[in-house]
Design a protein around this motif. Structure first.
Motif, PDB file in Angstrom:
ATOM      1  N   LYS A 176      31.941  33.230  36.492  1.00 49.85           N
ATOM      2  CA  LYS A 176      32.298  34.596  36.944  1.00 49.85           C
ATOM      3  C   LYS A 176      33.370  35.196  36.021  1.00 49.85           C
ATOM      4  O   LYS A 176      33.273  36.353  35.618  1.00 49.85           O
ATOM      5  N   ARG A 177      34.368  34.377  35.684  1.00 54.77           N
ATOM      6  CA  ARG A 177      35.448  34.862  34.812  1.00 54.77           C
ATOM      7  C   ARG A 177      34.925  35.100  33.393  1.00 54.77           C
ATOM      8  O   ARG A 177      35.302  36.065  32.730  1.00 54.77           O
ATOM      9  N   GLN A 178      34.034  34.217  32.925  1.00 52.92           N
ATOM     10  CA  GLN A 178      33.444  34.406  31.594  1.00 52.92           C
ATOM     11  C   GLN A 178      32.700  35.737  31.542  1.00 52.92           C
ATOM     12  O   GLN A 178      32.791  36.480  30.566  1.00 52.92           O
ATOM     13  N   ALA A 216      34.130  42.985  29.767  1.00 50.62           N
ATOM     14  CA  ALA A 216      35.247  43.910  29.484  1.00 50.62           C
ATOM     15  C   ALA A 216      35.436  44.091  27.978  1.00 50.62           C
ATOM     16  O   ALA A 216      35.704  45.201  27.509  1.00 50.62           O
ATOM     17  N   ARG A 217      35.289  42.999  27.198  1.00 49.89           N
ATOM     18  CA  ARG A 217      35.454  43.120  25.731  1.00 49.89           C
ATOM     19  C   ARG A 217      34.331  43.967  25.129  1.00 49.89           C
ATOM     20  O   ARG A 217      34.566  44.776  24.215  1.00 49.89           O
ATOM     21  N   VAL A 218      33.097  43.788  25.622  1.00 47.88           N
ATOM     22  CA  VAL A 218      31.978  44.598  25.117  1.00 47.88           C
ATOM     23  C   VAL A 218      32.218  46.077  25.457  1.00 47.88           C
ATOM     24  O   VAL A 218      32.068  46.969  24.599  1.00 47.88           O
ATOM     25  N   SER A 258      39.674  46.895  34.517  1.00 44.47           N
ATOM     26  CA  SER A 258      39.576  46.416  35.902  1.00 44.47           C
ATOM     27  C   SER A 258      38.213  45.793  36.144  1.00 44.47           C
ATOM     28  O   SER A 258      37.202  46.270  35.620  1.00 44.47           O
ATOM     29  N   HIS A 259      38.210  44.712  36.922  1.00 41.07           N
ATOM     30  CA  HIS A 259      36.944  44.080  37.325  1.00 41.07           C
ATOM     31  C   HIS A 259      36.916  44.030  38.838  1.00 41.07           C
ATOM     32  O   HIS A 259      37.926  43.693  39.453  1.00 41.07           O
ATOM     33  N   THR A 260      35.780  44.311  39.396  1.00 43.81           N
ATOM     34  CA  THR A 260      35.598  44.007  40.812  1.00 43.81           C
ATOM     35  C   THR A 260      34.150  43.611  41.003  1.00 43.81           C
ATOM     36  O   THR A 260      33.382  43.594  40.038  1.00 43.81           O
ATOM     37  N   LYS A 293      48.777  50.739  43.624  1.00 43.36           N
ATOM     38  CA  LYS A 293      49.896  49.948  43.083  1.00 43.36           C
ATOM     39  C   LYS A 293      49.436  49.086  41.909  1.00 43.36           C
ATOM     40  O   LYS A 293      50.182  48.884  40.951  1.00 43.36           O
ATOM     41  N   GLU A 294      48.203  48.588  41.970  1.00 42.73           N
ATOM     42  CA  GLU A 294      47.665  47.815  40.842  1.00 42.73           C
ATOM     43  C   GLU A 294      47.523  48.718  39.601  1.00 42.73           C
ATOM     44  O   GLU A 294      47.874  48.320  38.492  1.00 42.73           O
ATOM     45  N   ALA A 295      47.001  49.934  39.808  1.00 44.89           N
ATOM     46  CA  ALA A 295      46.851  50.875  38.674  1.00 44.89           C
ATOM     47  C   ALA A 295      48.227  51.226  38.110  1.00 44.89           C
ATOM     48  O   ALA A 295      48.420  51.264  36.887  1.00 44.89           O
ATOM     49  N   TYR A 352      50.930  49.416  38.290  1.00 49.44           N
ATOM     50  CA  TYR A 352      51.469  48.223  37.612  1.00 49.44           C
ATOM     51  C   TYR A 352      50.907  48.101  36.199  1.00 49.44           C
ATOM     52  O   TYR A 352      51.636  47.884  35.233  1.00 49.44           O
ATOM     53  N   LYS A 353      49.587  48.269  36.076  1.00 52.89           N
ATOM     54  CA  LYS A 353      48.951  48.134  34.749  1.00 52.89           C
ATOM     55  C   LYS A 353      49.404  49.235  33.797  1.00 52.89           C
ATOM     56  O   LYS A 353      49.434  49.037  32.580  1.00 52.89           O
ATOM     57  N   CYS A 354      49.738  50.407  34.343  1.00 50.92           N
ATOM     58  CA  CYS A 354      50.233  51.518  33.516  1.00 50.92           C
ATOM     59  C   CYS A 354      51.653  51.234  33.045  1.00 50.92           C
ATOM     60  O   CYS A 354      51.982  51.453  31.871  1.00 50.92           O
TER      61      CYS A 354
HETATM   62  C1  LIG Z   1      47.830  42.377  36.541  1.00 50.44           C
HETATM   63  C2  LIG Z   1      47.133  42.513  37.853  1.00 50.44           C
HETATM   64  C3  LIG Z   1      47.574  43.864  38.416  1.00 50.44           C
HETATM   65  C4  LIG Z   1      45.615  42.466  37.597  1.00 50.44           C
HETATM   66  O1  LIG Z   1      44.930  42.449  38.748  1.00 50.44           O
HETATM   67  P1  LIG Z   1      43.558  41.628  39.031  1.00 50.44           P
HETATM   68  O2  LIG Z   1      43.572  41.321  40.442  1.00 50.44           O
HETATM   69  O3  LIG Z   1      43.347  40.499  38.100  1.00 50.44           O
HETATM   70  O4  LIG Z   1      42.520  42.739  38.887  1.00 50.44           O
HETATM   71  P2  LIG Z   1      41.695  43.556  37.806  1.00 50.44           P
HETATM   72  O5  LIG Z   1      40.403  42.909  37.595  1.00 50.44           O
HETATM   73  O6  LIG Z   1      41.666  44.940  38.332  1.00 50.44           O
HETATM   74  O7  LIG Z   1      42.502  43.582  36.424  1.00 50.44           O
HETATM   75  C5  LIG Z   1      42.338  42.621  35.435  1.00 50.44           C
HETATM   76  C6  LIG Z   1      42.921  43.144  34.163  1.00 50.44           C
HETATM   77  O8  LIG Z   1      44.305  43.450  34.367  1.00 50.44           O
HETATM   78  C7  LIG Z   1      44.878  43.490  33.070  1.00 50.44           C
HETATM   79  N1  LIG Z   1      46.229  42.959  33.134  1.00 50.44           N
HETATM   80  C8  LIG Z   1      46.626  41.700  33.397  1.00 50.44           C
HETATM   81  N2  LIG Z   1      47.959  41.617  33.331  1.00 50.44           N
HETATM   82  C9  LIG Z   1      48.406  42.855  33.014  1.00 50.44           C
HETATM   83  C10 LIG Z   1      49.700  43.403  32.803  1.00 50.44           C
HETATM   84  N3  LIG Z   1      50.802  42.664  32.919  1.00 50.44           N
HETATM   85  N4  LIG Z   1      49.789  44.709  32.470  1.00 50.44           N
HETATM   86  C11 LIG Z   1      48.687  45.481  32.332  1.00 50.44           C
HETATM   87  N5  LIG Z   1      47.430  45.017  32.546  1.00 50.44           N
HETATM   88  C12 LIG Z   1      47.312  43.715  32.874  1.00 50.44           C
HETATM   89  C13 LIG Z   1      44.003  42.688  32.123  1.00 50.44           C
HETATM   90  O9  LIG Z   1      43.468  43.586  31.183  1.00 50.44           O
HETATM   91  C14 LIG Z   1      42.912  42.151  33.044  1.00 50.44           C
HETATM   92  O10 LIG Z   1      41.649  42.126  32.426  1.00 50.44           O
HETATM   93  P3  LIG Z   1      41.197  40.854  31.523  1.00 50.44           P
HETATM   94  O11 LIG Z   1      41.583  39.654  32.314  1.00 50.44           O
HETATM   95  O12 LIG Z   1      39.731  41.023  31.324  1.00 50.44           O
HETATM   96  O13 LIG Z   1      41.970  40.951  30.238  1.00 50.44           O
HETATM   97  C15 LIG Z   1      47.522  41.411  38.866  1.00 50.44           C
HETATM   98  O14 LIG Z   1      46.868  40.249  38.610  1.00 50.44           O
HETATM   99  C16 LIG Z   1      48.989  41.061  38.825  1.00 50.44           C
HETATM  100  O15 LIG Z   1      49.407  40.202  38.082  1.00 50.44           O
HETATM  101  N6  LIG Z   1      49.798  41.736  39.640  1.00 50.44           N
HETATM  102  C17 LIG Z   1      51.231  41.520  39.610  1.00 50.44           C
HETATM  103  C18 LIG Z   1      51.943  42.121  40.783  1.00 50.44           C
HETATM  104  C19 LIG Z   1      51.393  43.394  41.258  1.00 50.44           C
HETATM  105  O16 LIG Z   1      50.228  43.547  41.463  1.00 50.44           O
HETATM  106  N7  LIG Z   1      52.215  44.366  41.464  1.00 50.44           N
HETATM  107  C20 LIG Z   1      51.733  45.594  42.001  1.00 50.44           C
HETATM  108  C21 LIG Z   1      52.863  46.273  42.575  1.00 50.44           C
HETATM  109  S1  LIG Z   1      53.463  47.460  41.503  1.00 50.44           S
END
Ligand SMILES: CC(C)(COP(=O)(O)OP(=O)(O)OC[C@H]1O[C@@H](n2cnc3c(N)ncnc32)[C@H](O)[C@@H]1OP(=O)(O)O)[C@@H](O)C(=O)NCCC(=O)NCCS
Length: 230
Positions: free
Chosen positions: A48-50, A56-58, A93-95, A158-160, A162-164
């Protein structure tokens, strides 16, 4: 806000606007399209992770091509944050059944985060871990049938966010470090409070958040404009 144009790709494209390339695909194992170091990165991962990592890379290389960039290996940083070519901001993001990438090299964008979640209610017992007391109070003003999806919306937003913020601040923050304010009619969210909140962080509060509900997904985006300087 329910979207009439409601595939995740259509929603992300309309939410992010021109200048940000969006690519979406169903996750499948794609090893013959990966660079050797990318293959090595997931050699011990479960299927699943693979599939989600490779897809995502493609998608990312398709998006890079659309913004005029050459294909390159995209092995993440050690902290798991994405590694983009210089000048590119982006998010992944993956779901279940859906993998999405958004990328830009627009000088107007300093930070970019996307998240896609299944549009199912957030488990009631998770709400206190995800939502601040004020956010819980806000959710409590709605009927029982709305509370589950509003919890999921705050989780995704909050996830969006955080990633931003992470590639800009390199700071790990917790769910209770951020308090969001949601405009349900407009499909927008903003950051009401964030910790840390010193002067170097003030600009991060100015993230523009959007959300849409469509098909069976909740999609959120967070964009930090270059005008929001520290
Ligand atoms: C980073 C995080 C948000 C990713 O969430 P996820 O459940 O794995 O879900 P998604 O599939 O939507 O996102 C995966 C992608 O997040 C990205 N990601 C991971 N860590 C990241 C970071 N520190 N900053 C930005 N993007 C990140 C990666 O690109 C990843 O894709 P990849 O594994 O193919 O490279 C989550 O795992 C995490 O670590 N959260 C920390 C605490 C938190 O969520 N705080 C929110 C409150 S502000």
């Amino acid at each position: 806000m329910h979207s009439s144009q409601n595939s995740p790709e259509q929603m992300l494209t309309s939410m992010l606007g021109p200048g940000i390339a969006v690519e979406v695909a169903a996750p499948t194992v794609v090893e013959n399209q990966l660079f050797p170091d990318e293959q090595q990165h997931i050699v011990r991962a479960v299927a699943k992770r693979q599939a989600e990592f490779g897809t995502a890379r493609v998608c990312a290389r398709r998006a890079l091509a659309r913004i005029g960039m050459a294909p390159c290996s995209l092995v993440p940083h050690q902290d798991r944050s994405p590694r983009w070519p210089p000048g590119v901001r982006g998010s992944i993001s993956h779901t279940q059944g859906c993998c999405a990438v958004a990328l830009t090299r627009s000088p107007d964008v300093t930070g970019l985060g996307i998240d896609i979640e299944e549009d199912t209610p957030l488990q009631r017992e998770l709400v206190p871990a995800i939502c601040t007391p004020e956010e819980q109070q806000w959710i409590g003003r709605f009927g029982e049938d709305a509370r589950g999806w509003l919890g999921k919306l705050l989780f995704s937003a909050k996830e969006a966010f955080y990633k931003c913020q992470y590639p800009v601040t390199r700071t790990v923050i917790d769910f209770h470090d951020v308090q969001l304010s949601v405009d349900l009619a407009a499909g927008e969210f903003s950051v009401a409070k964030v910790r840390p909140n010193g002067s170097s962080w003030d600009h991060v509060r100015h993230v523009a958040g959007k959300f849409r509900r469509g098909s069976r997904f909740i999609v959120t985006t967070a964009v930090l404009a270059a005008t929001s300087k520290p």
